[in-house]
Design an enzyme around this catalytic site. Structure first.
Site, mmCIF file in Angstrom:
data_model
loop_
_atom_site.group_PDB
_atom_site.id
_atom_site.type_symbol
_atom_site.label_atom_id
_atom_site.label_comp_id
_atom_site.label_asym_id
_atom_site.label_seq_id
_atom_site.Cartn_x
_atom_site.Cartn_y
_atom_site.Cartn_z
ATOM 1 N N SER A 92 0.846 -1.430 -0.444
ATOM 2 C CA SER A 92 -0.163 -0.049 -0.165
ATOM 3 C C SER A 92 0.913 1.332 0.108
ATOM 4 O O SER A 92 1.793 1.361 0.655
ATOM 5 C CB SER A 92 -0.588 0.072 1.264
ATOM 6 O OG SER A 92 -1.279 1.263 1.505
ATOM 7 N N TYR A 117 -1.808 -1.050 10.682
ATOM 8 C CA TYR A 117 -1.823 -2.023 9.541
ATOM 9 C C TYR A 117 -0.903 -1.300 8.620
ATOM 10 O O TYR A 117 -0.418 -2.844 8.375
ATOM 11 C CB TYR A 117 -3.395 -0.576 8.949
ATOM 12 C CG TYR A 117 -3.402 -1.134 7.532
ATOM 13 C CD1 TYR A 117 -3.236 -2.347 6.726
ATOM 14 C CD2 TYR A 117 -3.037 -0.441 6.681
ATOM 15 C CE1 TYR A 117 -3.700 -2.632 5.193
ATOM 16 C CE2 TYR A 117 -3.722 -0.489 4.890
ATOM 17 C CZ TYR A 117 -3.808 -1.873 4.944
ATOM 18 O OH TYR A 117 -3.741 -1.507 3.474
ATOM 19 N N LYS A 169 1.778 -3.885 6.465
ATOM 20 C CA LYS A 169 2.758 -4.195 4.859
ATOM 21 C C LYS A 169 4.008 -3.973 4.751
ATOM 22 O O LYS A 169 4.853 -4.750 4.294
ATOM 23 C CB LYS A 169 1.968 -3.047 4.374
ATOM 24 C CG LYS A 169 0.522 -3.197 4.148
ATOM 25 C CD LYS A 169 -0.276 -4.269 3.078
ATOM 26 C CE LYS A 169 -1.197 -4.768 3.288
ATOM 27 N NZ LYS A 169 -1.868 -5.451 3.144
HETATM 28 P P1 NAD Z 1 -11.095 -7.071 1.425
HETATM 29 O O1 NAD Z 1 -11.328 -6.948 3.043
HETATM 30 O O2 NAD Z 1 -12.417 -6.201 0.258
HETATM 31 O O3 NAD Z 1 -10.382 -8.117 0.941
HETATM 32 C C1 NAD Z 1 -9.225 -8.953 1.374
HETATM 33 C C2 NAD Z 1 -10.169 -10.600 1.789
HETATM 34 O O4 NAD Z 1 -9.385 -11.516 1.949
HETATM 35 C C3 NAD Z 1 -11.577 -10.377 2.509
HETATM 36 O O5 NAD Z 1 -12.763 -11.263 1.104
HETATM 37 C C4 NAD Z 1 -11.520 -11.576 3.560
HETATM 38 O O6 NAD Z 1 -12.720 -12.225 3.633
HETATM 39 C C5 NAD Z 1 -10.040 -11.867 3.157
HETATM 40 N N1 NAD Z 1 -9.227 -12.741 4.317
HETATM 41 C C6 NAD Z 1 -8.404 -11.517 4.720
HETATM 42 N N2 NAD Z 1 -7.645 -12.374 6.349
HETATM 43 C C7 NAD Z 1 -8.236 -13.552 5.736
HETATM 44 C C8 NAD Z 1 -7.539 -15.206 6.158
HETATM 45 N N3 NAD Z 1 -6.626 -15.165 7.355
HETATM 46 N N4 NAD Z 1 -7.828 -16.127 5.703
HETATM 47 C C9 NAD Z 1 -8.602 -15.827 4.260
HETATM 48 N N5 NAD Z 1 -8.737 -15.344 4.151
HETATM 49 C C10 NAD Z 1 -8.305 -13.317 4.873
HETATM 50 O O7 NAD Z 1 -9.975 -5.748 0.995
HETATM 51 P P2 NAD Z 1 -8.574 -5.577 -0.291
HETATM 52 O O8 NAD Z 1 -9.261 -3.608 -0.048
HETATM 53 O O9 NAD Z 1 -9.788 -6.038 -1.017
HETATM 54 O O10 NAD Z 1 -7.755 -5.285 0.257
HETATM 55 C C11 NAD Z 1 -6.832 -6.357 -0.428
HETATM 56 C C12 NAD Z 1 -5.394 -6.518 -0.162
HETATM 57 O O11 NAD Z 1 -4.928 -4.971 -0.546
HETATM 58 C C13 NAD Z 1 -5.359 -5.921 1.392
HETATM 59 O O12 NAD Z 1 -4.208 -6.881 1.288
HETATM 60 C C14 NAD Z 1 -5.371 -4.630 1.538
HETATM 61 O O13 NAD Z 1 -4.189 -4.568 2.559
HETATM 62 C C15 NAD Z 1 -5.025 -4.163 0.406
HETATM 63 N N6 NAD Z 1 -4.452 -2.451 0.372
HETATM 64 C C16 NAD Z 1 -6.114 -1.705 -0.320
HETATM 65 C C17 NAD Z 1 -6.149 -0.853 -0.233
HETATM 66 C C18 NAD Z 1 -7.784 -0.340 -0.176
HETATM 67 O O14 NAD Z 1 -7.890 0.474 -0.230
HETATM 68 N N7 NAD Z 1 -8.935 -1.335 -0.861
HETATM 69 C C19 NAD Z 1 -5.234 -0.294 -0.418
HETATM 70 C C20 NAD Z 1 -3.952 -0.662 -0.313
HETATM 71 C C21 NAD Z 1 -3.712 -2.453 0.190
HETATM 72 N N1 UFG Z 2 -12.299 11.659 3.720
HETATM 73 C C1 UFG Z 2 -13.272 12.540 4.305
HETATM 74 N N2 UFG Z 2 -14.528 12.185 4.343
HETATM 75 C C2 UFG Z 2 -14.385 10.640 5.009
HETATM 76 C C3 UFG Z 2 -13.603 9.522 4.320
HETATM 77 C C4 UFG Z 2 -12.337 10.180 3.756
HETATM 78 O O1 UFG Z 2 -13.409 13.516 3.963
HETATM 79 O O2 UFG Z 2 -15.568 10.581 5.069
HETATM 80 C C5 UFG Z 2 -10.971 12.337 2.952
HETATM 81 C C6 UFG Z 2 -9.504 12.061 4.297
HETATM 82 O O3 UFG Z 2 -9.505 13.159 4.735
HETATM 83 C C7 UFG Z 2 -8.209 11.640 3.011
HETATM 84 C C8 UFG Z 2 -9.666 10.951 1.232
HETATM 85 O O4 UFG Z 2 -10.262 11.694 1.856
HETATM 86 O O5 UFG Z 2 -8.414 13.549 2.295
HETATM 87 C C9 UFG Z 2 -9.005 9.468 1.118
HETATM 88 O O6 UFG Z 2 -9.421 9.090 2.521
HETATM 89 P P1 UFG Z 2 -9.570 7.200 2.222
HETATM 90 O O7 UFG Z 2 -10.342 6.868 3.780
HETATM 91 O O8 UFG Z 2 -10.686 7.159 1.287
HETATM 92 O O9 UFG Z 2 -8.064 7.309 2.168
HETATM 93 P P2 UFG Z 2 -6.960 7.082 3.057
HETATM 94 O O10 UFG Z 2 -5.819 8.297 2.070
HETATM 95 O O11 UFG Z 2 -6.933 7.959 4.173
HETATM 96 O O12 UFG Z 2 -5.903 5.651 2.711
HETATM 97 C C10 UFG Z 2 -6.748 4.951 1.421
HETATM 98 C C11 UFG Z 2 -6.865 3.009 2.578
HETATM 99 C C12 UFG Z 2 -5.216 2.629 2.908
HETATM 100 C C13 UFG Z 2 -4.701 2.703 1.755
HETATM 101 C C14 UFG Z 2 -4.269 4.097 1.736
HETATM 102 C C15 UFG Z 2 -3.074 4.535 0.342
HETATM 103 O O13 UFG Z 2 -7.600 3.312 3.660
HETATM 104 O O14 UFG Z 2 -5.656 1.446 3.654
HETATM 105 O O15 UFG Z 2 -5.823 4.609 0.982
HETATM 106 O O16 UFG Z 2 -3.619 3.375 -0.607
HETATM 107 F F1 UFG Z 2 -2.842 2.382 3.045
#
Ligand code: NAD
Ligand code: UFG
Length: 334
Positions: A124, A148, A152
Site C-alpha cells: 500500500s 495496519y 505491510k
Molecule cells: P477486502 O477486505 O475486500 O479483501 C480481503 C479479503 O481477504 C476478504 O475477502 C477477506 O474475507 C479475506 N481475508 C482476510 N483475512 C483472511 C485470512 N486470514 N484468510 C482468508 N481470507 C482472509 O480488501 P481489499 O480492499 O480487496 O484489499 C486487498 C488487499 O489489498 C489487502 O491486503 C489490503 O490491505 C490491500 N490494500 C487495499 C487498499 C484499499 O484501499 N482497498 C489499498 C492498499 C492496499
Molecule cells: N475523507 C473525508 N471524509 C470521509 C472519508 C475520507 O474527507 O468520510 C478524506 C480523507 O481525509 C482523505 C481522502 O478523503 O483526504 C481519502 O481518504 P480514504 O479514507 O478514502 O483513503 P486514505 O488515503 O486515507 O487511505 C486509503 C486506505 C489505506 C491505504 C491508502 C493508500 O484506507 O488503507 O488509501 O492506498 F493505505
C-alpha cells in the site's frame, strides 16, 4: 498456469480473479469470508462464465494450505488476504499483526515446502508515510503511522529477507494508491459493513440517502482547495496491473506503484460524482482526521516502463461505476 489468489472474494481480489480468468489463467481462491460474501463467487461466474476452484478457510491454516498445494498445481500466488481498516488497526493492533503476519508467514512457508517461487503481494501507499515531496517514486523512504501500515512494511521486509537467501524467487510487491470503482456490470464492488471509513463508499451512502451528508476531514491543507489529495485508481485498472505483473514475473524482487499519477482533492471527487451521476452530495467541513496526510500521488513511470501497464480509466468512470454497483446491489436486495 494455475494461480492461488488469497482473499479472492474481497474487493480487489474478486476483480483480479475476473481479469485473470479473462486472460486465460486458471484460478484457485482461498477466502474465509471475514470481509466478503459467498455471493461474490456467483458474480465471478456470471461475469466470466468460469467458476474458480474455491477453498473456504483461513490462510493461516497450514493444513488447508497443504491440502491446496497437494491437490492443485499452484504455479504462483497473489496474496490479497488481510485486514485493511486503518482506524481499527489502531484500536486492535494484535488482531492486525496476528492476521496479516501469521497468514503471510504460513503461506510463504508452505510455498517454500512445495517449491512454489512466484509471489505477488498487495502492499500500500501507506508505507510511504507522509512523503517529503510528490510524486512518490518506489525508492522513497518508508515509514508508517498505524499498525495496519506496519504490517505491510513488515511483510515487505520479510519478502526482502527471503529473497536475500533465495535469489531464485520471483517476488513482486505492488503498492496500491486509492482503489475505487467497480467492474462495469455492477456485479462486483465495494460495500463495507457499518459506516464506511473511506471516501468513495461514504459518498455512495450519501448519494443513496443512507447517510445524511459527507464529513470532509479538513479544508486547511496545503492543497489546491485545502482538502486532502489522493491518487484514486479504478479497481479494474488495478486488477489489470496484477495480470501484467504476473505475465512479467521473473527472478528478482520488484516493487511497483500502482496508481494513475494524478491527485484529486476530496472536493474534486464530490463535484465529479455529482456531475456524472446527477445527484447531490451535501457535505460539511469538519476537523482533520488524525493521521491523515495532505497529499499523496504516485510516480507511475516504473510500472509503465517495466510492466507495460498504465491506468486507463478516468475519475468520471470511477464515480459512475462506484454508484452503478450500489444501485445494482440495492436492486438485487429489493
Ligand atoms: P477486502 O477486505 O475486500 O479483501 C480481503 C479479503 O481477504 C476478504 O475477502 C477477506 O474475507 C479475506 N481475508 C482476510 N483475512 C483472511 C485470512 N486470514 N484468510 C482468508 N481470507 C482472509 O480488501 P481489499 O480492499 O480487496 O484489499 C486487498 C488487499 O489489498 C489487502 O491486503 C489490503 O490491505 C490491500 N490494500 C487495499 C487498499 C484499499 O484501499 N482497498 C489499498 C492498499 C492496499
Ligand atoms: N475523507 C473525508 N471524509 C470521509 C472519508 C475520507 O474527507 O468520510 C478524506 C480523507 O481525509 C482523505 C481522502 O478523503 O483526504 C481519502 O481518504 P480514504 O479514507 O478514502 O483513503 P486514505 O488515503 O486515507 O487511505 C486509503 C486506505 C489505506 C491505504 C491508502 C493508500 O484506507 O488503507 O488509501 O492506498 F493505505
Amino acid at each position: 498456469m494455475s494461480i492461488l489468489v488469497t482473499g479472492g472474494t474481497g474487493y480487489i481480489g474478486s476483480h483480479t480473479v475476473c481479469e485473470l480468468i479473462q486472460n486465460g489463467y486458471e484460478v484457485v481462491v482461498i477466502d474465509n469470508f471475514s470481509n466478503s460474501k459467498r455471493q461474490v463467487l456467483t458474480s465471478i461466474y456470471e461475469i466470466t462464465g468460469v467458476k474458480p476452484t474455491f477453498y473456504e478457510g483461513d490462510v493461516a491454516d497450514i493444513t488447508l494450505l497443504e491440502e491446496i498445494f497437494t491437490k492443485e498445481k499452484i504455479d504462483a500466488v497473489i496474496h490479497f488476504a488481510g485486514f485493511k481498516a486503518v482506524g481499527e488497526s489502531v484500536k486492535e493492533p494484535l488482531k492486525y499483526y496476528q492476521n496479516n503476519l501469521e497468514s503471510t508467514l504460513h503461506l510463504l512457508a508452505v510455498m517454500q515446502k512445495y517449491h512454489c517461487q512466484k509471489f505477488i503481494f498487495s502492499s500500500s501507499a501507506t508505507v510511504y508515510g507522509d512523503p517529503a515531496s510528490l510524486p512518490i517514486t518506489e525508492d522513497f523512504p518508508l515509514s508508517t503511522t498505524n499498525p495496519y501500515g506496519t504490517t505491510k512494511l513488515m511483510i515487505e521486509q520479510i519478502l526482502k529477507d527471503l529473497y536475500q537467501v533465495d535469489p531464485t524467487m520471483n517476488i513482486t510487491i505492488l503498492r496500491y494508491f486509492n482503489p475505487i470503482g467497480s467492474e462495469k456490470s455492477g456485479r462486483l464492488g465495494e460495500d463495507p459493513n457499518g459506516i464506511p471509513n473511506n471516501l468513495m463508499p461514504y459518498i455512495v451512502r450519501v448519494a443513496t440517502g443512507k447517510l445524511p451528508q459527507l464529513n470532509v476531514f479538513g479544508n486547511d491543507y496545503d492543497t489546491k482547495d485545502g482538502t486532502g489529495v489522493r491518487d484514486y485508481i479504478h479497481v479494474v485498472d488495478l486488477a489489470k496491473g496484477h495480470v501484467k505483473a504476473l505475465d512479467k514475473l521473473d527472478a528478482g524482487l520488484h516493487i511497483y506503484n500502482l496508481g494513475t499519477g494524478t491527485g484529486y482533492s476530496v472536493l474534486d471527487i464530490v463535484k465529479t460524482f455529482e456531475r456524472v451521476n446527477y445527484v447531490s452530495i451535501p457535505y460539511q467541513i469538519v476537523a482533520r482526521r488524525p493521521g491523515d496526510i495532505a497529499a499523496c500521488y504516485a510516480d507511475v513511470t516504473k510500472a509503465k516502463k517495466e510492466l507495460g501497464w498504465q491506468a486507463e480509466l478516468s475519475i468520471e468512470d470511477m464515480c459512475l461505476d462506484a454508484y452503478h454497483y450500489i444501485e445494482q446491489a440495492n436492486k438485487r436486495a429489493d
